[in-house]
Write a protein that holds these residues in place. Structure first.
Motif, PDB file in Angstrom:
ATOM      1  N   UNK A 140       0.927  -1.247  -0.046  1.00 59.56           N
ATOM      2  CA  UNK A 140       0.034   0.231   0.055  1.00 59.56           C
ATOM      3  C   UNK A 140       0.979   1.210  -0.036  1.00 59.56           C
ATOM      4  N   UNK A 141       1.876   1.375   0.778  1.00 65.14           N
ATOM      5  CA  UNK A 141       2.628   2.373   0.762  1.00 65.14           C
ATOM      6  C   UNK A 141       3.581   2.422  -0.495  1.00 65.14           C
ATOM      7  N   UNK A 142       4.001   1.417  -1.026  1.00 68.77           N
ATOM      8  CA  UNK A 142       4.892   1.471  -2.148  1.00 68.77           C
ATOM      9  C   UNK A 142       3.958   2.092  -3.440  1.00 68.77           C
ATOM     10  N   UNK A 143       2.867   1.775  -3.763  1.00 69.14           N
ATOM     11  CA  UNK A 143       1.874   2.207  -4.529  1.00 69.14           C
ATOM     12  C   UNK A 143       1.513   3.597  -4.415  1.00 69.14           C
ATOM     13  N   UNK A 144       1.366   3.889  -3.172  1.00 70.27           N
ATOM     14  CA  UNK A 144       1.229   5.565  -2.931  1.00 70.27           C
ATOM     15  C   UNK A 144       2.013   6.268  -3.148  1.00 70.27           C
ATOM     16  N   UNK A 145       3.425   5.845  -2.762  1.00 63.88           N
ATOM     17  CA  UNK A 145       4.751   6.636  -3.059  1.00 63.88           C
ATOM     18  C   UNK A 145       4.942   6.483  -4.732  1.00 63.88           C
ATOM     19  N   UNK A 146       4.665   5.527  -5.276  1.00 60.54           N
ATOM     20  CA  UNK A 146       4.720   5.379  -6.845  1.00 60.54           C
ATOM     21  C   UNK A 146       3.979   6.501  -7.676  1.00 60.54           C
ATOM     22  N   UNK A 147       2.651   6.495  -7.146  1.00 58.22           N
ATOM     23  CA  UNK A 147       1.781   7.261  -7.747  1.00 58.22           C
ATOM     24  C   UNK A 147       2.151   8.872  -7.489  1.00 58.22           C
ATOM     25  N   UNK A 148       2.363   9.036  -6.328  1.00 60.80           N
ATOM     26  CA  UNK A 148       2.778  10.403  -5.799  1.00 60.80           C
ATOM     27  C   UNK A 148       4.142  11.063  -6.616  1.00 60.80           C
ATOM     28  N   UNK A 149       5.249   9.934  -6.509  1.00 64.81           N
ATOM     29  CA  UNK A 149       6.312  10.303  -7.379  1.00 64.81           C
ATOM     30  C   UNK A 149       6.027  10.671  -8.746  1.00 64.81           C
ATOM     31  N   UNK A 199       5.352  14.966 -13.274  1.00 68.56           N
ATOM     32  CA  UNK A 199       4.633  15.450 -14.359  1.00 68.56           C
ATOM     33  C   UNK A 199       4.320  16.819 -13.940  1.00 68.56           C
ATOM     34  N   UNK A 200       4.181  17.274 -12.467  1.00 72.18           N
ATOM     35  CA  UNK A 200       4.092  18.647 -12.126  1.00 72.18           C
ATOM     36  C   UNK A 200       5.256  19.453 -12.420  1.00 72.18           C
ATOM     37  N   UNK A 201       6.519  19.100 -12.055  1.00 71.89           N
ATOM     38  CA  UNK A 201       7.627  19.676 -12.423  1.00 71.89           C
ATOM     39  C   UNK A 201       7.858  19.667 -14.017  1.00 71.89           C
ATOM     40  N   UNK A 202       7.563  18.720 -14.897  1.00 71.95           N
ATOM     41  CA  UNK A 202       7.764  19.077 -16.314  1.00 71.95           C
ATOM     42  C   UNK A 202       6.687  20.163 -16.909  1.00 71.95           C
ATOM     43  N   UNK A 203       5.612  20.321 -16.286  1.00 75.98           N
ATOM     44  CA  UNK A 203       4.790  21.332 -16.436  1.00 75.98           C
ATOM     45  C   UNK A 203       4.900  22.878 -15.943  1.00 75.98           C
ATOM     46  N   UNK A 204       5.911  22.962 -15.111  1.00 78.62           N
ATOM     47  CA  UNK A 204       6.598  24.057 -14.856  1.00 78.62           C
ATOM     48  C   UNK A 204       7.484  24.735 -15.614  1.00 78.62           C
ATOM     49  N   UNK A 205       8.348  23.647 -16.336  1.00 80.00           N
ATOM     50  CA  UNK A 205       9.579  24.102 -17.194  1.00 80.00           C
ATOM     51  C   UNK A 205       9.455  25.030 -18.041  1.00 80.00           C
TER      52      UNK A 205
END
Length: 241
Positions: free
Chosen positions: A151-160, A165-171
């Motif tokens: 459960x923790x691994x999946x949550x971290x995977x999605x958040x990462x 994607x958010x960082x790429x949108x700021x470029x």
């Protein structure tokens, strides 16, 4: 074929012409509502990509644990084939066709070396692979009760991935085309690997204070500093080369 448990369906997209041809391709479709993946993990297209990538890696590990990817070898009269594989992903989280979240279903696409003796099909062996082995793998990967670690691994995977994607949108607004975070290990472990080099003597990347910029990550909750000369120096030289 249809497996009543969890509503799984599998289709043979391509059947190998003979034991020496390229492997057959089988697609398994599973309704996400029948899986053990939480609803939030496929809430939008970004999360769906991360979920599919996570499920692909988990499936690869299960196939390896079961040794289902091992090909039987023998003489002309002995049984050969029987290997079951799925695309082995790189360290990048990207949209792949090996495992895909589509229309409230998760699709897993396998390559299967259907077994044979000489030119004769080993029907019972092939049926066991398609009916039992694939069923076991998909059940463990998608339908098994997840542990706390899963459960923790999946949550971290999605958040990462959402952070990426958010960082790429700021470029574009920051007049950048790429980013390199401080602390990154840039050397690779080997020429044919994309994993970072490890061991004593490895020096992580640190940018000079005068050439840093700050971008905000939605899940990290902190501002990260990034090396911004990619846009103005290195990438310009690369594009001009």
């Amino acid at each position: 074929g249809i497996n009543a448990e969890y509503g799984k369906q599998w289709y043979q997209r391509r059947v190998r012409g003979d034991p020496y041809a390229s492997p057959s391709r089988i697609c398994v479709t599973l309704p996400l509502q029948n899986s053990k993946f939480p609803d939030w993990s496929w809430l939008n297209s970004t999360r769906a990509v991360a979920l599919a990538d996570y499920a692909c890696r988990k499936t690869v590990n299960i196939i390896s644990d079961l040794k289902a990817d091992c090909k039987a070898r023998g003489s002309w009269h002995d049984g050969k084939g029987g290997e079951l594989r799925i695309e082995h992903p790189s360290q990048n989280i990207i949209l792949r066709t090996s495992v895909e979240v589509k229309e409230e279903n998760i699709l897993l696409r396998f390559c299967v070396g259907l077994p044979a003796k000489g030119r004769s099909i080993c029907g019972h062996w092939a049926a066991d692979i398609c009916s039992n082995t694939i069923h076991q793998i998909v059940t463990r990967a998608c339908c098994g009760e997840p542990s706390d670690t899963d459960k923790v691994d999946l949550e971290n995977w999605v958040k990462t991935y959402e952070d990426q994607e958010n960082l790429r949108a700021q470029l574009s607004a920051a007049q950048l085309i790429a980013f390199v975070p401080d602390g990154t290990v840039l050397p690779r472990a080997a020429g044919h690997l994309d994993t970072p080099l490890s061991g004593r003597g490895v020096v992580s990347f640190q940018s000079p204070p005068s050439l840093k910029t700050t971008l905000q990550c939605p899940h990290k909750g902190i501002s990260l500093e990034w090396y911004k000369t990619w846009c103005y120096s290195y990438c310009w030289r690369w594009l001009s080369w």
